[in-house]
Design a protein around this motif. Structure first.
Motif, PDB file in Angstrom:
ATOM      1  N   LEU A  85     -27.088  14.427  30.883  1.00  0.00           N
ATOM      2  CA  LEU A  85     -27.169  14.961  29.472  1.00  0.00           C
ATOM      3  C   LEU A  85     -25.899  15.113  28.449  1.00  0.00           C
ATOM      4  CD1 LEU A  85     -28.735  18.340  30.407  1.00  0.00           C
ATOM      5  CD2 LEU A  85     -29.781  16.769  28.944  1.00  0.00           C
ATOM      6  N   THR A  86     -24.271  14.809  29.453  1.00  0.00           N
ATOM      7  CA  THR A  86     -23.301  14.660  28.562  1.00  0.00           C
ATOM      8  C   THR A  86     -22.731  12.748  28.978  1.00  0.00           C
ATOM      9  OG1 THR A  86     -22.100  15.260  30.952  1.00  0.00           O
ATOM     10  CG2 THR A  86     -22.486  16.920  29.339  1.00  0.00           C
ATOM     11  N   PRO A  87     -23.677  12.061  28.176  1.00  0.00           N
ATOM     12  CA  PRO A  87     -23.029  10.211  28.213  1.00  0.00           C
ATOM     13  C   PRO A  87     -21.957   9.984  27.542  1.00  0.00           C
ATOM     14  CG  PRO A  87     -25.259  11.045  27.024  1.00  0.00           C
ATOM     15  CD  PRO A  87     -25.015  12.137  27.099  1.00  0.00           C
ATOM     16  N   GLY A  88     -21.260  10.029  28.066  1.00  0.00           N
ATOM     17  CA  GLY A  88     -19.950   9.335  27.946  1.00  0.00           C
ATOM     18  C   GLY A  88     -19.457  10.348  26.879  1.00  0.00           C
ATOM     19  N   LEU A  89     -19.232  11.183  28.131  1.00  0.00           N
ATOM     20  CA  LEU A  89     -18.222  12.664  27.975  1.00  0.00           C
ATOM     21  C   LEU A  89     -18.089  12.727  30.027  1.00  0.00           C
ATOM     22  CD1 LEU A  89     -19.974  15.007  25.592  1.00  0.00           C
ATOM     23  CD2 LEU A  89     -17.899  13.755  24.953  1.00  0.00           C
ATOM     24  N   ASN A  90     -18.530  12.522  31.030  1.00  0.00           N
ATOM     25  CA  ASN A  90     -18.172  12.757  31.671  1.00  0.00           C
ATOM     26  C   ASN A  90     -16.892  10.946  32.327  1.00  0.00           C
ATOM     27  OD1 ASN A  90     -20.323  10.877  33.625  1.00  0.00           O
ATOM     28  ND2 ASN A  90     -21.087  12.312  31.731  1.00  0.00           N
ATOM     29  N   ILE A  91     -16.893  11.543  33.428  1.00  0.00           N
ATOM     30  CA  ILE A  91     -15.764   9.502  34.359  1.00  0.00           C
ATOM     31  C   ILE A  91     -17.047   9.616  35.383  1.00  0.00           C
ATOM     32  CG2 ILE A  91     -14.125  11.059  33.223  1.00  0.00           C
ATOM     33  CD1 ILE A  91     -12.955  12.372  36.051  1.00  0.00           C
ATOM     34  N   ILE A 206     -10.042   8.085  43.541  1.00  0.00           N
ATOM     35  CA  ILE A 206      -9.298   7.335  43.406  1.00  0.00           C
ATOM     36  C   ILE A 206      -8.868   6.384  42.489  1.00  0.00           C
ATOM     37  CG2 ILE A 206      -8.226   6.081  44.863  1.00  0.00           C
ATOM     38  CD1 ILE A 206      -9.175   7.148  47.354  1.00  0.00           C
ATOM     39  N   VAL A 207     -10.094   5.922  42.239  1.00  0.00           N
ATOM     40  CA  VAL A 207     -10.534   4.760  41.018  1.00  0.00           C
ATOM     41  C   VAL A 207      -9.968   5.620  39.608  1.00  0.00           C
ATOM     42  CG1 VAL A 207     -12.413   3.041  39.932  1.00  0.00           C
ATOM     43  CG2 VAL A 207     -12.116   3.514  42.618  1.00  0.00           C
ATOM     44  N   TRP A 208     -10.245   6.371  39.250  1.00  0.00           N
ATOM     45  CA  TRP A 208     -10.086   6.666  38.082  1.00  0.00           C
ATOM     46  C   TRP A 208      -8.524   7.338  37.763  1.00  0.00           C
ATOM     47  CZ3 TRP A 208     -12.384   7.404  33.677  1.00  0.00           C
ATOM     48  CH2 TRP A 208     -12.192   7.673  32.597  1.00  0.00           C
ATOM     49  N   PHE A 209      -8.252   7.712  38.899  1.00  0.00           N
ATOM     50  CA  PHE A 209      -6.621   8.540  39.192  1.00  0.00           C
ATOM     51  C   PHE A 209      -5.600   7.841  39.059  1.00  0.00           C
ATOM     52  CE2 PHE A 209      -8.928  12.399  39.061  1.00  0.00           C
ATOM     53  CZ  PHE A 209      -9.249  12.965  38.141  1.00  0.00           C
ATOM     54  N   VAL A 210      -6.206   6.651  40.668  1.00  0.00           N
ATOM     55  CA  VAL A 210      -5.025   5.701  40.258  1.00  0.00           C
ATOM     56  C   VAL A 210      -4.701   4.111  39.772  1.00  0.00           C
ATOM     57  CG1 VAL A 210      -3.860   4.494  42.204  1.00  0.00           C
ATOM     58  CG2 VAL A 210      -4.627   6.572  42.705  1.00  0.00           C
ATOM     59  N   GLY A 215     -16.459   4.169  38.094  1.00  0.00           N
ATOM     60  CA  GLY A 215     -17.178   3.786  39.152  1.00  0.00           C
ATOM     61  C   GLY A 215     -17.133   3.717  40.850  1.00  0.00           C
ATOM     62  N   GLY A 216     -16.320   4.428  41.666  1.00  0.00           N
ATOM     63  CA  GLY A 216     -15.677   4.834  43.038  1.00  0.00           C
ATOM     64  C   GLY A 216     -15.851   2.846  43.325  1.00  0.00           C
ATOM     65  N   LEU A 217     -16.440   3.216  44.315  1.00  0.00           N
ATOM     66  CA  LEU A 217     -17.057   2.218  45.289  1.00  0.00           C
ATOM     67  C   LEU A 217     -17.764   0.563  44.635  1.00  0.00           C
ATOM     68  CD1 LEU A 217     -19.228   3.073  48.515  1.00  0.00           C
ATOM     69  CD2 LEU A 217     -17.135   3.018  48.348  1.00  0.00           C
TER      70      LEU A 217
END
Length: 223
Positions: A85-91, A206-210, A215-217
């Motif tokens: 429901l929140t495309p583009g607004l979440n990470i 980790i991927v987002w903040f570092v 996408g994580g893995l």
């Protein structure tokens, strides 16, 4: 920030806690009841008595952790819907996270409640609703009908017909759902889900903040 975005961005938390519950369920399935000889009579003292079940504190702890399973399953479904429901607004809206949230919801929420006879319950509810509707409309039912057939027999007939029709329509969906939940909630799938969900729950922040990635893995594999 709306609650929808907050629930979407809590996906790693729900995946991590869900992984703990899934692993607890996996361990609980592997554990059997622990027995010890009873000492209530002489035969027991000689090792010939019947074995009696005793409380295994380890299994108790596992089941205690597993209690969060159904709530986490619900929250995973909620987070899944919030991301859509929140495309583009979440990470955390990558395909792997969405897949794991849906899988976690099926394994932890739908698998336990799938044991209920949903088709029969829905058919019963539909029959009762139809009867209530007819009773509410009773004053405008033509008298010629009620004179020929007593109202109570009309209500019984409506209840049976509506209930059977709705039961038949929902039974095939119940069978499909049973097949899906049986597969997705089996031991091998629970074990795979545990490690994938836990790894993704750790990798996402980790991927987002570092690394400033997404996408994580998936980021590690395709970056």
């Amino acid at each position: 920030m709306s609650w929808t975005i907050i629930l979407a961005n809590l996906a790693p938390v729900f995946l991590g806690l869900g992984a703990m519950a899934a692993f607890a369920w996996f361990l609980d399935n592997l554990m059997g009841d622990t027995y010890q000889p009873s000492s209530s009579n002489k035969d027991d003292e000689e090792g010939k008595g019947e074995a009696t079940p005793t409380i295994d504190w380890r299994r108790g702890m596992v089941r205690l952790i597993g209690l969060i399973g159904i709530p986490m399953g619900i929250l995973c479904f909620v987070s899944f819907a919030a991301i859509l429901l929140t495309p583009g607004l979440n990470i955390y809206g990558d395909p792997l996270t969405l897949f794991l949230l849906a899988w976690m919801g099926i394994a932890l929420f739908l698998t336990p409640i799938n044991k209920l006879p949903w088709a029969a319950l829905i058919g019963l509810a539909a029959g009762l609703i139809a009867v209530v509707a007819v009773v509410a409309l009773a004053p405008i039912i033509p008298e010629i009908i009620t004179q020929q057939i007593p109202l109570k027999y009309i209500l019984i007939g409506i209840f049976i017909i509506v209930g059977v029709v709705v039961f038949t329509l929902f039974k095939w969906a119940e069978n499909i759902l049973d097949l899906i939940t049986t597969i997705m909630g089996s031991r091998p799938f629970l074990l795979v889900l545990t490690f994938l969900a836990l790894a993704q729950a750790i990798a996402l922040p980790i991927v987002w903040f570092v690394f400033g990635g997404y996408g994580g893995l998936l980021w590690f594999f395709f970056h």
